[in-house]
Design an enzyme around this catalytic site. Structure first.
Site, short mmCIF file in Angstrom:
data_model
loop_
_atom_site.label_atom_id
_atom_site.label_comp_id
_atom_site.label_asym_id
_atom_site.label_seq_id
_atom_site.Cartn_x
_atom_site.Cartn_y
_atom_site.Cartn_z
N ASP A 185 38.18 52.72 9.18
CA ASP A 185 37.34 51.67 9.77
C ASP A 185 37.82 51.41 11.19
O ASP A 185 38.08 50.28 11.59
CB ASP A 185 37.44 50.40 8.92
CG ASP A 185 36.36 49.38 9.26
OD1 ASP A 185 35.27 49.78 9.68
OD2 ASP A 185 36.61 48.17 9.09
N ASP A 202 44.45 46.53 10.38
CA ASP A 202 43.57 46.51 9.21
C ASP A 202 43.24 47.90 8.66
O ASP A 202 42.17 48.46 8.90
CB ASP A 202 42.27 45.78 9.55
CG ASP A 202 41.45 45.47 8.31
OD1 ASP A 202 41.94 45.72 7.19
OD2 ASP A 202 40.32 44.96 8.45
#
Length: 335
Positions: A185, A202
């Protein structure tokens, strides 16, 4: 936090996250930690541990990522009343909106180093960015859930999705494109700039897939004006990792898969009260019509650019090419 030995001061600030619940929590010595509570049922403990282990590998290779804190005997996942959570050091900085030309080679080197470490091992528990388990399951969730009530529109949506899926699989097979551990991502919202430089954040969507997945969400693709910037980035990247021009042909199919996977993610989380508030137009016929038109335009572009299929395999109406920006794929792009 008390269950793992801290004494919070009461300062607890929610941070921007809808998949998990993340807080900036201050403890007795005024130290602040980012505490992430994992959405129950999304990942198993083994899958979360595999993400953490990858972050530890990157940290040990002196790559600037944020790795979770291990309080005792290497433990980084904690459990309270069947809710798994982990803590991270707080790192202040800013999310960048545009990557400066002077930073492109540096970021290329950084991502190349991440992919070099990612290539060293295979995943055991994390998913794989393939059609059967990643894309087709997302499409089936949309269809089986009755999200597209108009059957003609549903057929158009499925036909366009299947062109994207077939193109992706054929490219993977034709050019023997390798799969490896990647961020998954990797967009600008997960890139932090501080006084110490850049850090990737993340890794919650960490999986095994083609390295191109980490490019198209980070860099501008589709226009000749960005060619110079991409070359600068790849010049830095190839100092540490391998890259073939043929791999870049996956960019458009990956965009299409992202459309479908993203819609399925919202549908799957629709009973969470925050999702209808964040996506008020989701599920309407207008929403699905726009999604279908975008997929059909993408399918036409793939038809025109690909030599992997005979013309008769594509029955989509010709549509003008449309250059898509990364902002089309992230609801929280602005930060």
């Amino acid at each position: 936090m008390e269950s793992i030995g801290f004494e919070p001061t009461g300062r607890c600030v929610p941070l921007n996250s809808v998949e998990n619940r993340v807080y900036d929590i201050e403890v007795e010595d005024k130290t602040r930690y980012v505490t992430k509570f994992y959405r129950p049922g999304r990942w198993s403990k083994e899958q979360i541990q595999e993400e953490h282990d990858f972050l530890f590998e990157l940290r040990d290779a002196e790559i600037p990522v944020l790795a979770p804190i291990q309080l005792e005997k290497g433990k980084s996942i904690y459990d309270f009343e069947n809710l798994m959570f982990a803590i991270w050091p707080l790192r202040t900085g800013r999310i960048i909106e545009e990557i400066a030309e002077s930073d492109l080679q540096q970021l290329g080197r950084l991502l190349g180093r991440i992919h070099s470490v990612g290539k060293a091992k295979q995943t055991k528990y994390r998913p794989r960015l393939d059609i059967q388990n990643h894309a087709q399951k997302a499409l089936s969730l949309i269809e089986d859930g009755g999200w597209i009530a108009n059957q003609n529109l549903l057929k158009r949506y499925k036909d366009a999705a299947l062109i994207t899926f077939t193109t992706y699989e054929n490219l993977i097979n034709t050019y023997a494109i390798p799969m490896q551990r990647i961020h998954g991502d990797c967009h600008k919202g997960n890139l932090l700039h501080s006084k110490d430089g850049f850090s990737f954040l993340d890794f919650d969507d960490f999986l095994e897939g083609p390295v191109v997945q980490d490019f198209w969400m980070l860099l501008p693709f589709g226009g000749s004006k960005e060619q110079y910037e991409r070359e600068l980035f790849f010049e830095g990247y190839q100092e540490f990792a391998e890259l073939s021009d043929n791999w870049l042909k996956l960019i458009e199919p990956l965009r299409g898969i992202r459309y479908i996977h993203y819609a399925a993610w919202i549908a799957k989380r629709w009973t969470d009260p925050s999702f209808p508030n964040l996506f008020p137009h989701f599920g309407t016929e207008e929403y699905w019509l726009n999604e279908t038109l975008d997929l059909e335009k993408m399918g036409t572009a793939l038809q025109e650019s690909s030599d992997l299929y005979p013309e008769e395999n594509f029955d989509q109406k010709k549509a003008p090419k449309e250059e898509l920006s990364n902002k089309d794929f992230f609801w929280d792009w602005e930060g």
